[in-house]
Design an enzyme around this catalytic site. Structure first.
Site, PDB file in Angstrom:
ATOM      1  N   ASP A  40       9.990 -15.956   8.222  1.00  0.00           N
ATOM      2  CA  ASP A  40       9.030 -16.066   7.117  1.00  0.00           C
ATOM      3  C   ASP A  40       9.639 -15.920   5.726  1.00  0.00           C
ATOM      4  O   ASP A  40       8.943 -15.595   4.768  1.00  0.00           O
ATOM      5  CB  ASP A  40       7.954 -14.991   7.285  1.00  0.00           C
ATOM      6  CG  ASP A  40       8.540 -13.591   7.445  1.00  0.00           C
ATOM      7  OD1 ASP A  40       9.685 -13.356   7.021  1.00  0.00           O
ATOM      8  OD2 ASP A  40       7.840 -12.725   8.007  1.00  0.00           O
ATOM      9  N   GLU A  62       5.621 -13.735   2.477  1.00  0.00           N
ATOM     10  CA  GLU A  62       5.973 -14.055   3.854  1.00  0.00           C
ATOM     11  C   GLU A  62       4.841 -14.718   4.649  1.00  0.00           C
ATOM     12  O   GLU A  62       5.088 -15.641   5.431  1.00  0.00           O
ATOM     13  CB  GLU A  62       6.436 -12.782   4.586  1.00  0.00           C
ATOM     14  CG  GLU A  62       7.781 -12.261   4.141  1.00  0.00           C
ATOM     15  CD  GLU A  62       7.723 -11.382   2.913  1.00  0.00           C
ATOM     16  OE1 GLU A  62       8.789 -10.897   2.477  1.00  0.00           O
ATOM     17  OE2 GLU A  62       6.600 -11.164   2.385  1.00  0.00           O
ATOM     18  N   HIS A 107       9.861  -0.367   1.591  1.00  0.00           N
ATOM     19  CA  HIS A 107      10.387  -1.257   0.553  1.00  0.00           C
ATOM     20  C   HIS A 107       9.467  -2.399   0.170  1.00  0.00           C
ATOM     21  O   HIS A 107       9.728  -3.101  -0.800  1.00  0.00           O
ATOM     22  CB  HIS A 107      11.712  -1.863   1.025  1.00  0.00           C
ATOM     23  CG  HIS A 107      11.544  -2.824   2.168  1.00  0.00           C
ATOM     24  ND1 HIS A 107      11.475  -2.408   3.473  1.00  0.00           N
ATOM     25  CD2 HIS A 107      11.422  -4.169   2.191  1.00  0.00           C
ATOM     26  CE1 HIS A 107      11.320  -3.457   4.257  1.00  0.00           C
ATOM     27  NE2 HIS A 107      11.274  -4.540   3.512  1.00  0.00           N
ATOM     28  N   ARG A 112       6.885  -5.098  -1.248  1.00  0.00           N
ATOM     29  CA  ARG A 112       6.326  -5.298  -2.585  1.00  0.00           C
ATOM     30  C   ARG A 112       4.936  -4.697  -2.713  1.00  0.00           C
ATOM     31  O   ARG A 112       4.605  -4.062  -3.711  1.00  0.00           O
ATOM     32  CB  ARG A 112       6.241  -6.799  -2.907  1.00  0.00           C
ATOM     33  CG  ARG A 112       7.555  -7.473  -3.243  1.00  0.00           C
ATOM     34  CD  ARG A 112       7.292  -8.916  -3.689  1.00  0.00           C
ATOM     35  NE  ARG A 112       8.513  -9.628  -4.013  1.00  0.00           N
ATOM     36  CZ  ARG A 112       9.195 -10.370  -3.150  1.00  0.00           C
ATOM     37  NH1 ARG A 112       8.774 -10.468  -1.894  1.00  0.00           N
ATOM     38  NH2 ARG A 112      10.295 -10.999  -3.512  1.00  0.00           N
ATOM     39  N   HIS A 114      16.141   1.773   0.033  1.00  0.00           N
ATOM     40  CA  HIS A 114      16.325   0.383  -0.388  1.00  0.00           C
ATOM     41  C   HIS A 114      16.922   0.326  -1.789  1.00  0.00           C
ATOM     42  O   HIS A 114      16.708   1.227  -2.608  1.00  0.00           O
ATOM     43  CB  HIS A 114      14.964  -0.325  -0.363  1.00  0.00           C
ATOM     44  CG  HIS A 114      15.047  -1.818  -0.415  1.00  0.00           C
ATOM     45  ND1 HIS A 114      15.166  -2.517  -1.584  1.00  0.00           N
ATOM     46  CD2 HIS A 114      15.024  -2.742   0.576  1.00  0.00           C
ATOM     47  CE1 HIS A 114      15.202  -3.811  -1.316  1.00  0.00           C
ATOM     48  NE2 HIS A 114      15.121  -3.978  -0.016  1.00  0.00           N
TER      49      HIS A 114
END
Length: 374
Positions: free
Chosen positions: A96, A132, A209, A211, A242
């Protein structure tokens, strides 16, 4: 000879595609070509080295601060040039990412069939995970062959009118990769990890991590994690942080200066997989970990409001905790205080396969090319 070009660009794609590329390289009748976009550079190179893969084409497209528009167009144009030169019979993409969608589109423009590995994942929300979910949907419309990990993924594709003759249930290639690197006697390069008492302490591993979790959701997640560490003296938490500066700032603010919370640098795939294997359970907003950890007998607390992997929830290996601190804490507390509940999750059957997914995909490709109607 069937010329198969595999294209990927990020570490998660590389981990899941590496064992498949190795299988293709060893297969009689297949000419395997590897193209990497290096949408991620350093993390991608780590996986290539681990699996001894040498790309025939390395586009090296990563730029600091690149936008989705920039990486989309650069992949599209660069992959198009490679396809003109190589003229493969089939292009394989995975999952994705922006590389996945753009490479599939480039192949479609050249009228080259696309095989989509890990096809059929859906959350039902086009903006979560972003971008994604839409990358998956668009790639499904462009692909000819769909290699789906589970019955649920197959059902998703059928509901979108993908012909059943082009769908193959294969399990997930991440299990193939995982089982090839996890060892009972593994020794870490990181001294701190070697010093942890995995036998007498309950070591929790975590990742965060995404968004959609940045900002207030992440503050809630980290608040819950710190409270877990405060309330359970036999628990230690390992968090490979991250590189995103927003994540690192929040981790330092909410989780820093705690003797049993270890904020460490990101790990390469092999040590990370072995850390999962030695952990008591895992907290994560990652998609792949929801597939990997059950193969190791480790419960997963998903730090998201939804999952595109409902099979893991239904099987009992994964629980979706959301991003509200109290709910995350309550779920973790139950795993830490109710031995029967923990055992039930840890011993649930992994729905993502037995480590033979790559073999299934290669056989599907060869059988498809034997038929007249392609």
């Amino acid at each position: 000879m069937i010329k198969v070009m595999s294209i990927f660009g990020t570490r998660p794609e590389a981990i899941k595609m590496a064992p498949l590329v190795k299988k293709l390289e060893a297969e009689d009748g297949i000419d395997s070509v590897l193209c990497v976009t290096a949408q991620h550079r350093e993390m991608l190179d780590q996986v290539l080295e681990l699996f001894s893969l040498t790309p025939q084409h390395d586009l090296d497209l990563m730029k600091r601060g690149q936008t989705l528009e920039e990486i989309t167009t650069r992949v599209l144009l660069s992959v198009g040039d490679i396809l003109n030169a190589e003229k493969p019979d089939l292009v394989l993409v995975h999952g994705d990412t922006t590389t996945t969608f753009s490479a599939a589109l480039a192949a479609f423009y050249k009228q080259i069939p696309v095989g989509h590995v890990e096809a059929g994942l859906r959350t039902g929300d086009r903006y979560s995970p972003f971008p994604e979910e839409m990358n998956r949907l668009l790639t499904s419309r462009l692909a000819t062959l769909h290699f789906a990990a589970t019955d649920g993924n197959v059902a998703n594709l059928l509901s979108e009118n993908v012909p059943s003759t082009f769908i193959y249930k294969t399990g997930n290639t991440v299990i193939d990769a995982l089982l090839s690197v996890v060892r009972e006697d593994y020794i870490f390069d990181n001294p701190l990890l070697n010093q942890l008492d995995f036998k007498n302490k309950r070591i929790l591993s975590m990742t965060a991590h995404r968004r959609e979790n940045l900002g207030a959701p992440m503050a809630q997640i980290f608040t819950a994690v710190r409270r877990i560490a405060d309330d359970f003296e036999d628990v230690e938490i390992v968090f490979p942080v991250h590189l995103n500066p927003v994540v690192r700032e929040a981790a330092a603010k909410y989780l820093g200066n705690h003797s049993r919370i270890h904020l460490i640098e990101p790990l390469e795939y092999e040590p990370f997989a072995n850390l999962l294997g030695k952990s008591y359970f895992i907290l994560s907003d990652s998609g792949g970990i929801q597939e990997e950890a059950p193969a190791l007998g480790k419960p997963v607390v998903v730090l998201r409001t939804e999952t595109e992997r409902p099979e893991a929830v239904e099987a009992g290996t994964v629980v979706v905790a959301g991003v509200e601190a109290q709910n995350i804490y309550n779920i973790c507390r139950e795993l830490l205080t109710d031995a029967d509940h923990y055992k039930k999750m840890a011993e649930a059957v992994n729905p993502y396969g037995d480590g033979k997914s790559c073999e299934c995909i290669v056989e599907a490709i060869k059988n498809w090319y034997k038929t007249e109607d392609k």
